[in-house]
Enzyme design. Structure first.
Site, PDB file in Angstrom:
ATOM      1  N   GLY A 115       0.752  -1.763  -0.110  1.00  0.00           N
ATOM      2  CA  GLY A 115      -0.145   0.311  -0.175  1.00  0.00           C
ATOM      3  C   GLY A 115       0.754   1.143   0.126  1.00  0.00           C
ATOM      4  N   CYS A 116       0.133   2.513  -0.192  1.00  0.00           N
ATOM      5  CA  CYS A 116       1.030   3.555  -0.574  1.00  0.00           C
ATOM      6  C   CYS A 116       1.665   3.281   0.859  1.00  0.00           C
ATOM      7  CB  CYS A 116       0.401   4.684  -1.942  1.00  0.00           C
ATOM      8  SG  CYS A 116      -1.250   4.850  -0.859  1.00  0.00           S
ATOM      9  N   TYR A 117       0.619   4.217   1.728  1.00  0.00           N
ATOM     10  CA  TYR A 117       0.598   4.570   2.918  1.00  0.00           C
ATOM     11  C   TYR A 117       1.794   3.508   3.604  1.00  0.00           C
ATOM     12  CZ  TYR A 117      -3.315   7.906   3.001  1.00  0.00           C
ATOM     13  OH  TYR A 117      -4.290   8.966   2.660  1.00  0.00           O
TER      14      TYR A 117
END
Length: 309
Positions: A115-117
Site C-alpha cells: 500500500g502507498c501509506y
C-alpha cells in the site's frame, strides 16, 4: 528476453498508469483484451494463463478470484490489491524492506504490491525495529496525507468535479483502516500504529510522518543516531534515498511524478522529540512504480527500468 504481461484491471487509476509505463518497452509484451472481452471470465482466464506475469489491479475479492483462475505452475502474480499483503505464501513487494527483500521478490511466484501509506511508514520504521533501536512493542502513530488520485476514479471525479469542497480532509476516523495490519506485520510490531490518513487537494504526491519521543527508544540515542540508522539502511539505493540536509519545508508534492521516495529525520534535540518523514508519489513508489519495480526484479531486468527517479 521478452516478458509477457497481462494487467487485469487496466482501466483503473493504477492499472492505466502501469500500462502507460509498459506499453513502449521492448522487453515487455502486453497481453490486452478489448472492451468487449475484459469482463469475460473465459477471456481473462486465457490471458492470465498465457502471461508470464499477471498484474492484478482489482478489488480484493476479484483479485482472489483471478488467482484462482491460474491453471498452471508457471504464471507469476503481482497483486496491487490489499487481498494478499499479509497472506501466507505471498512475498511482500517492498524491495527495500529487508536487505534480502529484492532477492525474495526475484524468486517469488506470488508478490503483493505494498500500500502507498505503508510504503512510507515501513521505510521509516522497519530499520529502527530491525536494529533494535525501536522495540517491537512500541506504541506508534502515523499521520499521512495523499493526493486525491489515491482514491481512484471516484475520488478524482469528486475533487475535479467540484463536489469535494475542501483543501484537506482526514478520513478513517474510526481508526480501522485496512492498511494498519500491513503496517504492523511488516514492521515487526506487536501493536498496529494509530493511523490517521488524509486527502489533500493535490492530484498526486504523499507525505507520511511518524512522531517519536526519543525516550521511547530502547537505548539512549540522539536525532543523529536515528538518522544514521535510516541513512545506513538505504545507502546506495536508487529508489529510496535519505536526505541529510535539514528540512525547511516538506510538501505533499515533493516527490510527485517520480518513482522515488525521500526520507528525513527532523526534530527537537532539547525536548527529545523526533519526526520521521517520507515523501513519495502515491501512484509512483506507492502503486504503479512499485509494481513496475517488482516486475523488473521478478523478470531479472534492471530494477529501475522504466522508472522516473
Amino acid at each position: 528476453m521478452t516478458v509477457r504481461v497481462f494487467i487485469d484491471g487496466a482501466v483503473g487509476t493504477t492499472g492505466l498508469e502501469i500500462r502507460e509505463r509498459l506499453e513502449s518497452r521492448r522487453d515487455i509484451a502486453l497481453i490486452t483484451l478489448d472492451e468487449g472481452r475484459r469482463k469475460d471470465d473465459a477471456a481473462r482466464a486465457q490471458a492470465i494463463n498465457d502471461a508470464d506475469v499477471v498484474i492484478l489491479c482489482l478489488p480484493d475479492d476479484a483479485a482472489r478470484g483471478a488467482v484462482a483462475m491460474i491453471a498452471n505452475d508457471r504464471t507469476r502474480v503481482i497483486d496491487a490489491s490489499t487481498a494478499h499483503r499479509i497472506a501466507d505464501g505471498w512475498t511482500y513487494g517492498l524491495a527495500e524492506l529487508e536487505p534480502d527483500q529484492a532477492d525474495r521478490i526475484a524468486s517469488a511466484r506470488f508478490v503483493s504490491n505494498p500500500g502507498c501509506y505503508p510504503t512510507g511508514f515501513l521505510a521509516l520504521v522497519r530499520p529502527l525495529v530491525r536494529e533494535g533501536l525501536l522495540g517491537a512493542d512500541a506504541l506508534l502513530s502515523v499521520n499521512a496525507t495523499s493526493g486525491y488520485s489515491g482514491g481512484g476514479k471516484a475520488m478524482v471525479a469528486e475533487f475535479e468535479g467540484g463536489e469535494a469542497n475542501t483543501a484537506f480532509r482526514p478520513y478513517a476516523l474510526a481508526l480501522s483502516h485496512k492498511h494498519a495490519p500491513e503496517m504492523r506485520q511488516h514492521a515487526g510490531l506487536v501493536h498496529a500504529p494509530i493511523f490517521q490518513p488524509a486527502v489533500a487537494r493535490a492530484y498526486r504526491g504523499m507525505v507520511v510522518q511518524v512522531p517519536l519521543h526519543l525516550a521511547q527508544l530502547t537505548r539512549p540515542a540522539s536525532l543523529t543516531d536515528v538518522a544514521a540508522v535510516l541513512a545506513g539502511a538505504y545507502d546506495g539505493g536508487r529508489v529510496v534515498r535519505f536526505a541529510h540536509e535539514a528540512a525547511i519545508v516538506v510538501r505533499v508534492e515533493d516527490d510527485a511524478n517520480t518513482d522515488r521516495m525521500t526520507l528525513r529525520v527532523t526534530g527537537n534535540a532539547a525536548t527529545g522529540q523526533a519526526l520521521l518523514i517520507a515523501t513519495l508519489d502515491n501512484l509512483g513508489k506507492g502503486a504503479a512504480g512499485a509494481a513496475v519495480q517488482n516486475l523488473n526484479i521478478m523478470a531479472g531486468l534492471d530494477p529501475v527500468a522504466g522508472l522516473t527517479l
